[in-house]
Scaffold this motif. Structure first.
Motif, mmCIF file in Angstrom:
data_model
loop_
_atom_site.group_PDB
_atom_site.id
_atom_site.type_symbol
_atom_site.label_atom_id
_atom_site.label_comp_id
_atom_site.label_asym_id
_atom_site.label_seq_id
_atom_site.Cartn_x
_atom_site.Cartn_y
_atom_site.Cartn_z
ATOM 1 N N THR A 127 6.173 14.281 -63.300
ATOM 2 C CA THR A 127 6.546 13.345 -64.343
ATOM 3 C C THR A 127 6.054 11.874 -63.632
ATOM 4 O OG1 THR A 127 8.173 12.995 -61.899
ATOM 5 C CG2 THR A 127 8.230 14.871 -63.159
ATOM 6 N N GLU A 128 7.289 10.901 -63.996
ATOM 7 C CA GLU A 128 6.640 9.442 -64.127
ATOM 8 C C GLU A 128 6.462 9.065 -62.497
ATOM 9 O OE1 GLU A 128 8.448 6.372 -66.048
ATOM 10 O OE2 GLU A 128 9.245 7.624 -67.688
ATOM 11 N N GLU A 129 7.626 9.685 -61.720
ATOM 12 C CA GLU A 129 7.710 9.196 -60.261
ATOM 13 C C GLU A 129 5.957 9.897 -59.685
ATOM 14 O OE1 GLU A 129 9.927 9.989 -56.482
ATOM 15 O OE2 GLU A 129 11.157 10.005 -58.204
ATOM 16 N N GLU A 130 5.740 11.680 -60.162
ATOM 17 C CA GLU A 130 4.930 12.131 -58.989
ATOM 18 C C GLU A 130 3.523 11.788 -60.048
ATOM 19 O OE1 GLU A 130 7.046 17.363 -59.555
ATOM 20 O OE2 GLU A 130 5.737 15.633 -60.958
ATOM 21 N N ARG A 131 3.603 11.171 -61.224
ATOM 22 C CA ARG A 131 2.456 10.498 -61.834
ATOM 23 C C ARG A 131 2.065 9.194 -60.419
ATOM 24 N NH1 ARG A 131 2.993 11.968 -66.522
ATOM 25 N NH2 ARG A 131 4.584 10.118 -66.949
ATOM 26 N N ALA A 132 3.110 7.811 -61.071
ATOM 27 C CA ALA A 132 3.169 6.871 -59.383
ATOM 28 C C ALA A 132 2.462 7.474 -58.216
ATOM 29 C CB ALA A 132 4.389 6.131 -59.725
ATOM 30 N N TRP A 133 2.770 8.472 -57.782
ATOM 31 C CA TRP A 133 2.999 8.997 -56.037
ATOM 32 C C TRP A 133 1.376 8.712 -56.445
ATOM 33 C CZ3 TRP A 133 4.469 7.041 -52.169
ATOM 34 C CH2 TRP A 133 5.165 6.576 -51.753
ATOM 35 N N LYS A 148 2.734 2.569 -48.996
ATOM 36 C CA LYS A 148 3.567 3.554 -48.742
ATOM 37 C C LYS A 148 4.867 3.720 -47.904
ATOM 38 C CE LYS A 148 2.777 8.780 -46.926
ATOM 39 N NZ LYS A 148 1.926 9.602 -47.131
ATOM 40 N N SER A 151 7.126 1.852 -49.570
ATOM 41 C CA SER A 151 8.695 2.283 -50.147
ATOM 42 C C SER A 151 8.942 3.714 -49.503
ATOM 43 C CB SER A 151 7.151 3.333 -50.843
ATOM 44 O OG SER A 151 6.595 2.706 -51.721
ATOM 45 N N GLU A 152 8.369 4.005 -48.555
ATOM 46 C CA GLU A 152 9.548 4.627 -47.343
ATOM 47 C C GLU A 152 10.412 4.044 -46.827
ATOM 48 O OE1 GLU A 152 6.348 6.371 -44.618
ATOM 49 O OE2 GLU A 152 5.766 8.060 -46.396
ATOM 50 N N TRP A 155 13.102 3.340 -49.458
ATOM 51 C CA TRP A 155 14.014 4.557 -49.727
ATOM 52 C C TRP A 155 14.964 5.054 -48.431
ATOM 53 C CZ3 TRP A 155 15.252 5.138 -54.714
ATOM 54 C CH2 TRP A 155 14.093 4.578 -55.311
#
Length: 156
Positions: A127-133, A148, A151-152, A155
């Motif tokens: 997914t886009e999110e997985e690829r971004a991470w 990181k 981002s944490e 969220w």
């Protein structure tokens, strides 16, 4: 007299710049034609103006603004001021080179990390999110830690 002079087009072609650029330098008062033909408006430049244009282009390539170049070419910058201006440009180039070196190292690190990462084999299936991470994890470590944590924090 015209045999000793060059027309604007000849100079533009010689230096690989546009006539418009030379007219801008003229408008800024950096370089002036030695003669302008009243009948047709053609601009003629002597060897001295060609040297000024050469100096202008060299200084421009080093990152000087047209206003700074005008000060230098007009002789309004004393030796100490000129040295200071040159040192500032030198420092700016050193910072640019350090930044470029850091970016090159980061790209090398990303390449190395992508080559050994099993997850990278399925990058097109993520997914886009997985690829971004995944890509964030591949970046230089200092950036990854900061991103990181940020981002944490966002969220939570």
């Amino acid at each position: 007299m015209k045999n000793d002079l060059m027309m604007i087009g000849e100079i533009a072609d010689f230096f690989g710049i546009s006539r418009k650029a030379i007219r801008l330098y003229e408008k800024k008062g950096i370089i002036q034609p030695v003669k302008v033909d009243d009948a047709n408006g053609y601009r003629y430049y002597s060897a001295a103006q060609v040297q000024q244009l050469n100096a202008l282009l060299e200084l421009k390539a080093l990152g000087f603004s047209l206003d700074e170049i005008k000060r230098i070419i007009d002789g309004k910058a004393e030796k100490a001021t000129l040295l200071e201006m040159l040192e500032k440009k030198r420092q700016a180039w050193l910072e640019t080179m350090n930044s470029a070196r850091y970016k090159e190292e980061c790209l090398g690190e990303m390449i190395k990390n992508l080559q050994v990462s099993p997850a990278a084999q399925k990058i097109t299936e993520m997914t886009e999110e997985e690829r971004a991470w995944l890509l964030v994890k591949m970046v230089c470590l200092e950036d990854v830690r900061a991103q990181k944590v940020l981002s944490e924090a966002l969220w939570l």
